[in-house]
Design a protein around this motif. Structure first.
Motif, PDB file in Angstrom:
ATOM      1  N   ALA A 191       0.829  -1.209   0.000  1.00 36.09           N
ATOM      2  CA  ALA A 191       0.000   0.000   0.000  1.00 36.09           C
ATOM      3  C   ALA A 191       0.863   1.258   0.000  1.00 36.09           C
ATOM      4  CB  ALA A 191      -0.933  -0.004   1.213  1.00 36.09           C
ATOM      5  N   PHE A 244      -3.687  -1.106  -4.097  1.00 34.49           N
ATOM      6  CA  PHE A 244      -4.123  -0.607  -2.789  1.00 34.49           C
ATOM      7  C   PHE A 244      -5.373  -1.333  -2.291  1.00 34.49           C
ATOM      8  CE2 PHE A 244      -5.789   2.248   0.391  1.00 34.49           C
ATOM      9  CZ  PHE A 244      -4.663   2.787   0.996  1.00 34.49           C
ATOM     10  N   GLY A 302       0.378   2.880   4.099  1.00 33.44           N
ATOM     11  CA  GLY A 302       0.112   3.379   2.753  1.00 33.44           C
ATOM     12  C   GLY A 302       0.229   4.881   2.677  1.00 33.44           C
TER      13      GLY A 302
END
Length: 396
Positions: A228, A326, A349
């Motif tokens: 991510a 993602f 992320g």
């Protein structure tokens, strides 16, 4: 059961709406960055530090939001964060220095990061209940919202001030929230097996076993978080710097520069709309590996192409490659560890977004903005390599 199925459909529509609203509001801010840069008189490096506020605010609040979702539920938290997001997007045009811009972006980032944890946590529960890998469709709604927001921004960039434009976005956000919130607040999230009166032998359809924070689970959550991170770095770079690259390096007009993010968002939308089929055919590992490789190639073209059309093509290819990385990372982390897994993967992320704006700003000062943007290709390749190296541990 028919009533239960209808509730799942209503819940899916409500969550999809909030994903789309998030993308719409965020893209509306992104396409006005060049105008706000001129307004504040910021250099590339100071603008990068100011843009750091978005990711810093997100990262600071994400883990806290995961705990709030565990305590109060992801649905109420999503609604509150949508209101805060709609209010905070109106603030950047009111600033006239990089320091003030960074301060208001900290608030905007906190709302943006929090709503991402909240509705992703809700989506993970719904994906499990539906028993299909539909997580990319929610993120497709985000990308579609981003495409519409960027397209609208490009249309009004030459005639509407950033202040009026972003105020309009805030009003739209509040109206959409007011219309959608009652559905989300009325419906309960699908309950995990341990909350079901049926007992552990008859879990709620689609729900996994109770989440156990074993060392292996924690390691896998971190792995998905690193994927991510690499992906969010690329998304953030194109959001924050993509339009500026087209504007200053390829002499694009304000509308054409805004079209760069539109192309990226459109490609992300197409990739995510087909993501469920892709995941069912290829599995998660091959989707990550192939997607990372495609994104790396596309971003090299987007950063180094000497012509506007070629750069736009590169942005589009990068969007297709990054599209499902993602969503896969967040869904897997959430299925392993619940809201805390979503929060951990999302925090890592958006750590990529935290690193991206200042890193690209400083690299642009030291070298050039096109050279700095090639770092997106490098990290996309890293995501593919991580996916390949951990293919046995994360099979499927």
């Amino acid at each position: 059961m028919p009533g239960h199925d209808k509730d799942l459909v209503r819940l899916r529509v409500a969550l999809t709406t909030f994903f789309a609203l998030d993308g719409f509001v965020f893209a509306g801010w992104v396409v006005r960055i060049p105008a706000i840069k001129e307004q504040t008189g910021a250099s590339p490096s100071t603008l990068g530090l100011a843009l750091l506020g978005v990711s810093a605010g997100a990262v600071i609040t994400m883990m806290f939001t995961g705990r709030l979702c565990g305590r109060y539920g992801s649905h109420p938290v999503t609604v509150v964060c949508a209101v805060l997001l709609s209010l905070s997007v109106t603030l950047p045009p009111l600033t006239h220095s990089a320091a003030a811009l960074g301060a208001v972006l900290l608030l905007f980032g906190a709302a943006y990061g929090s709503i991402n944890v909240a509705f992703n946590s809700a989506a993970v529960d719904l994906v499990a209940a539906l028993r299909r890998p539909v997580m990319p469709t929610f993120h497709a709604a985000f990308s579609l919202g981003g495409m519409i927001g960027a397209g609208l921004g490009g249309l009004v960039a030459g005639s509407l001030s950033p202040t009026r434009h972003l105020l309009g976005l805030g009003i739209i956000g509040l109206l959409v929230t007011a219309l959608t919130a009652p559905t989300l607040l009325r419906l309960e999230p699908p309950r995990p097996a341990e909350h079901s009166t049926a007992g552990p032998e008859k879990p709620t359809p689609g729900k996994s076993a109770p989440h156990r924070a074993t060392p292996r689970t924690r390691r896998l959550v971190v792995v998905f978080g690193l994927i991510a991170l690499c992906t969010a770095y690329g998304e953030g770079a194109l959001a924050d710097w993509g339009a500026l690259h087209l504007r200053q390096d390829l002499a694009a007009s304000a509308g054409a520069a805004a079209a760069g993010y539109s192309c990226f968002a459109l490609a992300m939308t197409v990739g995510r709309l087909t993501g469920t089929t892709l995941l069912e055919r290829l599995g998660r590992t091959r989707t990550v590996v192939i997607g990372g490789g495609v994104a790396a190639a596309g971003m090299l073209l987007g950063a180094l192409a000497p012509a506007l059309w070629a750069a736009l093509l590169g942005y589009s290819i990068a969007g297709l490659g990054l599209a499902n990385l993602f969503p896969v990372a967040v869904e897997r982390a959430g299925s392993l560890a619940g809201p805390s897994g979503v929060a951990t993967a999302s925090t890592l992320g958006y750590g990529g977004m935290l690193l991206g704006p200042p890193a690209i700003g400083f690299m642009a000062d030291w070298f050039s903005l096109p050279a700095a943007l090639t770092s997106v290709a490098v990290l996309a390749g890293v995501a593919a390599a991580i996916g390949f190296a951990t293919r046995r541990a994360t099979a499927g």
